[in-house]
Structures are given as structure tokens and as C-alpha cells.
Design a protein around this motif. Structure first.
Motif, short mmCIF file in Angstrom:
data_model
loop_
_atom_site.label_atom_id
_atom_site.label_comp_id
_atom_site.label_asym_id
_atom_site.label_seq_id
_atom_site.Cartn_x
_atom_site.Cartn_y
_atom_site.Cartn_z
N SER A 135 0.84 -1.20 0.00
CA SER A 135 0.00 0.00 0.00
C SER A 135 0.88 1.25 0.00
CB SER A 135 -0.89 0.01 1.24
OG SER A 135 -0.11 0.17 2.41
N GLU A 136 0.28 2.37 -0.39
CA GLU A 136 1.02 3.63 -0.38
C GLU A 136 1.49 3.95 1.04
OE1 GLU A 136 0.58 8.32 -1.79
OE2 GLU A 136 -1.00 6.86 -2.27
N GLU A 137 0.63 3.64 2.01
CA GLU A 137 0.99 3.89 3.41
C GLU A 137 2.20 3.06 3.82
OE1 GLU A 137 -1.12 3.73 7.84
OE2 GLU A 137 -2.07 2.75 6.12
N GLU A 138 2.19 1.79 3.45
CA GLU A 138 3.32 0.91 3.78
C GLU A 138 4.62 1.41 3.16
OE1 GLU A 138 4.99 -3.43 2.28
OE2 GLU A 138 2.83 -3.28 2.72
N THR A 176 5.41 4.54 1.75
CA THR A 176 5.88 5.88 2.11
C THR A 176 6.39 5.93 3.54
OG1 THR A 176 3.60 6.53 2.68
CG2 THR A 176 4.39 7.05 0.45
N ALA A 177 5.90 5.04 4.40
CA ALA A 177 6.38 4.98 5.78
C ALA A 177 7.86 4.61 5.85
CB ALA A 177 5.56 3.97 6.59
#
Length: 218
Positions: free
Chosen positions: A190-193, A195-196
Motif C-alpha cells: 500500500s502507499e501507506e506501507e 511511504t512509511a
């Protein structure tokens, strides 16, 4: 992005292996008394080392997780390995990079023997200087170890290398090895995964990545 050495993850970065991997995991789980009908629940197995994911998601102990990996391979080696497809735009990207003198490598947690078979089957093997994965006995499955093995074997200056991948393991592995990273947003992370992990670059599509490289090479 003026890197002469470019490392690619395989699953979720070069190819979309969703059908083959999830069906192989489904097969392995059924052999161990776990029944999952929705294959989307098994997409978390795409990318990370299998044994670790069996442990994390289904709380298998070490021995049971390894037995599940062996069951997975029963399905994958003859059937699942071919239930795969190359992402649109990847061939053009690889051709462009090679044409401009870049050296390309595959760094995957998948066993090397399977990775080589997939690349040969889809006509991608000629683009790569080296294909490095895990061993069939489960050793060298961590992405950090795989990336470092490529760097050491090919005597690559880490400042001249970049790792491209679609899961956090690829980006963390790159950071651990001191190389820059590119997050492939079109894969399974995911984008969250992604970019983190603070990758050096983030591209949502193969086309965006192609444009970034092409802008530097024309």
C-alpha cells in the motif's frame, strides 16, 4: 537517478504473480487444515519470505511453517510458477535502461531457481547481469542479505546502486545496505506501507518510473 546499477524485486515489481502465489498458499494451507476461499486474503504472501508470513499470519511454529513452504512448492513448481504475467511497460523500461548502459539485477526472496525459470519463461532473462534469490533450504531469504550478496558479488559501489521494489522489505533492505530505493506503487504494498519507509523515490505506475529514467538518459 543516475544509477549505473539497478536492482529489481521480482514479484509485484517485474511481474504480477497474484494467481500463482495465492493459489499455492491456499493449497499449502489446506494441507495443514486451514481453508481460505478468498484469495485476496493471501496477497500478503506476495513479496516477503514465505516462512515468516506463515508464522506471522497463521501463527505456525517454525517446523510447521517450513512444512507449509514445502507444500507451497508442490503446487508452485509445476503450476503456480506460470500463473503470472509481466506488468505492462516493464519490457520497454528494461530495454531503455539496458540501451543506455545500465546494469540490471534481480534481488528477490523467491528461490533463485524459481526466479530464473520465471525470467526465462517470460523472455526477460537477457536483460539481467545477475539473478539473486534465496536458497531452497531457506537460507538467504532476508532481502537485506540478498541485496548485499548482489553488491558484494558484482563489486558494486552502493552509491551507484538503487533497489526497486513494491513492499517494505525491499525498501528496508535497501536502507540496511546503504543504497537508495524506489517504491513501485503499482505492486502489492500500500502507499501507506511504502511511504512509511521513506523511499528515495515513489512512483505509482511503471510509466512514471519510465519517464523519470528516460528524462535522464535522452
Amino acid at each position: 537517478m543516475k544509477y549505473n546499477h539497478i536492482l529489481f524485486d521480482l514479484d509485484g515489481t517485474l511481474t504480477n504473480p497474484r494467481e500463482g502465489i495465492t493459489k499455492a498458499v491456499q493449497y499449502a494451507l489446506e494441507k495443514h487444515g486451514v481453508y481460505v476461499s478468498d484469495l485476496s486474503e493471501l496477497e500478503c504472501f506476495i513479496g516477503p519470505p514465505l516462512q515468516a508470513t506463515f508464522t506471522e499470519k497463521y501463527h505456525f511454529n517454525e517446523n510447521k511453517a517450513w512444512e507449509a513452504v514445502l507444500s507451497y512448492r508442490e503446487y508452485f513448481k509445476d503450476t503456480g510458477i506460470y500463473q503470472n504475467e509481466v506488468y505492462d511497460g516493464i519490457r520497454v523500461l528494461l530495454e531503455t535502461l539496458v540501451m543506455h548502459g545500465r546494469q540490471l539485477y534481480v534481488a528477490t526472496s523467491k528461490p533463485t531457481v524459481f526466479a530464473v525459470t520465471i525470467l526465462e519463461y517470460f523472455g526477460l532473462s537477457s536483460y539481467f547481469t545477475m539473478v539473486c534469490g534465496s536458497e531452497l533450504d531457506g537460507t538467504r531469504s532476508a532481502k537485506t542479505d540478498i541485496i548485499q550478496h548482489v553488491l558484494d558479488t558484482c563489486r558494486i559501489d552502493k552509491s551507484d546502486a538503487v533497489m526497486i521494489g513494491d513492499r517494505k522489505h525491499d525498501l528496508i533492505g535497501a536502507q540496511n545496505c546503504g543504497v537508495h530505493s524506489i517504491a513501485a506503487g503499482y505492486g502489492f504494498g500500500s502507499e501507506e506501507e511504502l511511504t512509511a519507509c521513506e523511499p528515495t523515490y515513489y512512483f505509482k505506475t511503471v510509466e512514471e518510473m519510465q519517464g523519470a529514467f528516460t528524462g535522464l538518459t535522452v
